[in-house]
Write an enzyme that holds these catalytic residues in place. Structure first.
Site, PDB file in Angstrom:
ATOM      1  N   HIS A 168       2.570 -12.762  -3.161  1.00 59.90           N
ATOM      2  CA  HIS A 168       3.850 -12.965  -2.457  1.00 59.90           C
ATOM      3  C   HIS A 168       4.011 -12.034  -1.251  1.00 59.90           C
ATOM      4  CE1 HIS A 168       4.785 -15.490  -5.828  1.00 59.90           C
ATOM      5  NE2 HIS A 168       4.791 -14.489  -6.675  1.00 59.90           N
TER       6      HIS A 168
ATOM      7  N   HIS B 265       9.878 -10.771  -8.516  1.00 62.52           N
ATOM      8  CA  HIS B 265       8.965 -11.755  -7.946  1.00 62.52           C
ATOM      9  C   HIS B 265       7.494 -11.351  -8.057  1.00 62.52           C
ATOM     10  CE1 HIS B 265       8.203 -15.422  -5.907  1.00 62.52           C
ATOM     11  NE2 HIS B 265       7.982 -14.937  -4.696  1.00 62.52           N
TER      12      HIS B 265
ATOM     13  N   TYR C 136      11.319 -18.756 -17.438  1.00 61.20           N
ATOM     14  CA  TYR C 136      10.059 -19.402 -17.083  1.00 61.20           C
ATOM     15  C   TYR C 136       9.908 -20.762 -17.770  1.00 61.20           C
ATOM     16  CZ  TYR C 136       8.487 -15.424 -14.401  1.00 61.20           C
ATOM     17  OH  TYR C 136       8.389 -14.449 -13.434  1.00 61.20           O
TER      18      TYR C 136
ATOM     19  N   ASP D 179      14.157 -14.711 -12.248  1.00 59.45           N
ATOM     20  CA  ASP D 179      13.099 -15.307 -13.070  1.00 59.45           C
ATOM     21  C   ASP D 179      13.341 -14.942 -14.526  1.00 59.45           C
ATOM     22  OD1 ASP D 179      12.016 -16.509 -10.886  1.00 59.45           O
ATOM     23  OD2 ASP D 179      10.131 -15.385 -10.886  1.00 59.45           O
TER      24      ASP D 179
ATOM     25  N   ASP E 172      11.719 -10.753 -13.942  1.00 59.33           N
ATOM     26  CA  ASP E 172      10.626 -11.665 -14.292  1.00 59.33           C
ATOM     27  C   ASP E 172      10.269 -11.519 -15.777  1.00 59.33           C
ATOM     28  OD1 ASP E 172       9.236 -12.529 -11.337  1.00 59.33           O
ATOM     29  OD2 ASP E 172      10.482 -10.753 -11.378  1.00 59.33           O
TER      30      ASP E 172
END
Length: 483
Positions: free
Chosen positions: A332, A359, A202, A199, A172
């Site tokens: 999540h 995540h 973005y 990820d 991420d």
């Protein structure tokens, strides 16, 4: 009355107590988990402005940019080199050799581009260099004339059970000031390859043409690392980019154009899931956002791939995915439950060493636990200690613009060993076939701070050694009985 006696000690009771003590100590203890109370004064979770020097376009007409490499085969003797030329296709060639500025070989690649809404990408080049020598530094050059650019990479050691290797783990990431801090600290780690758990850019936080522009800026942002060492990536939810309002309904379109994988080398039918072997590790990459239930291509591929793993050659079995199977953060929460139900029993059966996911924008590490005996009509309904299970680690803390997930569920579940909402990165330093050192490094206001670490014992070899040691202990302690 018949009495069992040990010729040397008389009663056998002390021996059985000692045997019990040894058996107990062959099992790893589970201790109370830690929820860190560290609170960081984080930099703003906003993307760095496009005019910042970290996104600088290289000088020269049509100069190659966004250079990144990944492993190009199953065993680490090939690399895929990807770059973008903005104005025209230009040369597809990669020149390479073992001496800087002296290139003995030339390989021809391919070029393509795509449109996304009204955005048209630059020309994306992809070139496979194969039949490389292990543990060798190669220099390579792309581009033409005064716009040519030079880089280098190091191939891994030969696939071998005792090969040393150091992986970085990032998730991420994005392109914020926190992301930049993570990259700078990772560069100092000495790791040789990144496992990126999804990820990336973005870019989907933007709309219309700005999405493609932010894919380009991300490519230039990470080039300082990705041009010199392979990153092994999986797709996250921010790579899906299903945008009906723009008439863009092909999932993963921009990601797949820009980030190829060696999926065919592991007999996968899709670039979103694949496997590689590197040094002493067998790495399995799963797709959290592709079908994975029984009978689907990903399910059938994983079933076959796990059977191919030879722990005598690659003792370290590592799985990366985007959505964590175990997560005690409110962000999540339980989103990975369906994949857990599909694959967890295999992870236990094949004694996976560690599962990395992202995540959740925080850090968390579990103990070795499983919930494989649960079903909807009965059985154990919560995770329990399981010495055959992997350690689950969430590293969705690279630095993206959505900010940290600071709300953990309370009380901390028994399976959770350590958790903290901070940005950072991890390293896994494989020392040999039995032990590896794991570290999570917090980006504490721009400084790399070790915050969590442990010795990871190999599931296959340590259990084999444990059995042999236990057998030797028991053999030495077996009493001689007389009636």
């Amino acid at each position: 009355m018949i009495i069992l006696k040990d010729k040397k000690m008389g009663s056998i009771a002390p021996r059985f107590l000692l045997i019990g003590f040894i058996l107990f100590n062959f099992l790893d203890d589970i201790h109370a988990g830690v929820t860190s109370n560290f609170i960081r004064s984080e930099w703003p979770s906003v993307d760095i402005p496009l005019d910042n020097e970290v996104f600088a376009v290289p000088s020269g007409y049509n100069a190659p940019q966004q250079v990144h490499i990944t492993q190009g085969d199953y065993d680490g003797k090939a690399v895929i080199i990807i770059w973008v030329t903005p104005a025209e296709p230009g040369s597809n060639q990669v020149k390479y050799g073992k001496t800087e500025k002296k290139y003995d070989f030339t390989v021809e690649g391919t070029v393509k581009n795509y449109t996304f809404y009204n955005y048209t990408s630059g020309y994306i080049h992809e070139c496979l260099i194969k039949d490389l020598e292990y543990d060798t530094k190669y220099f390579y050059e792309i581009g033409e004339g005064e716009s040519a650019r030079s880089f280098w990479f190091q191939t891994p050691p030969k696939v071998d059970s005792n090969a040393y290797y150091k992986f970085g783990i990032i998730g991420d990431l994005g392109q914020t000031y926190n992301s930049l801090s993570t990259l700078k600290h990772y560069i100092q780690s000495g790791a040789q390859t990144v496992l990126h758990v999804g990820d990336l850019s973005y870019a989907d936080r933007y709309k219309y043409d700005d999405m493609g522009i932010r894919w380009d800026s991300y490519g230039r942002f990470v080039e300082k690392v990705q041009a010199y060492q392979p990153w092994i990536w999986t797709a996250g939810n921010h790579e899906i980019e299903y945008m009906p309002y723009m008439n863009e309904v092909v999932p993963f379109k921009q990601y797949l154009y820009r980030y190829p994988t060696p999926y065919a080398a592991s007999e996968s039918s899709n670039p979103l899931w694949y496997a590689i072997r590197r040094a002493s590790a067998h790495i399995i990459v799963l797709s959290s956002y592709s079908p994975f239930v029984k009978y689907t291509p990903q399910y059938k591929w994983l079933e076959a791939e796990l059977k191919k793993v030879d722990r005598k050659i690659t003792p370290w079995l590592i799985v990366i995915m985007h959505t964590p199977i175990y997560n005690s953060n409110s962000a999540h929460y339980m989103e990975g439950e369906s994949m857990r139900a599909a694959f967890e029993s295999w992870f236990v059966q094949y004694k996976v060493d560690v599962v990395f996911a992202g995540h959740v924008h925080a850090y968390e590490r579990s103990y070795r636990i499983s919930n494989i005996h649960y079903n909807i009509t009965g059985g154990v309904s919560h995770p329990v200690p399981d010495k055959s299970a992997p350690v689950y680690i969430t590293v969705g803390d690279g630095g993206n613009q959505e900010g940290l997930a600071s709300r953990f569920n309370n009380p901390q579940p028994d399976y959770s060993a350590f958790r903290e909402a901070s940005y950072g990165h991890s390293t896994l330093e494989i020392m040999n076939k039995t032990h590896a050192f794991y570290h999570w490094n917090r980006n504490d206001d721009g400084k790399k701070v070790p915050a969590d670490s442990f010795v990871l014992k190999n599931q296959y070899w340590n259990k084999s050694l444990r059995r042999r040691k236990l057998k030797n202990h028991l053999h030495a302690m077996v009493p001689t009985f007389e009636l």
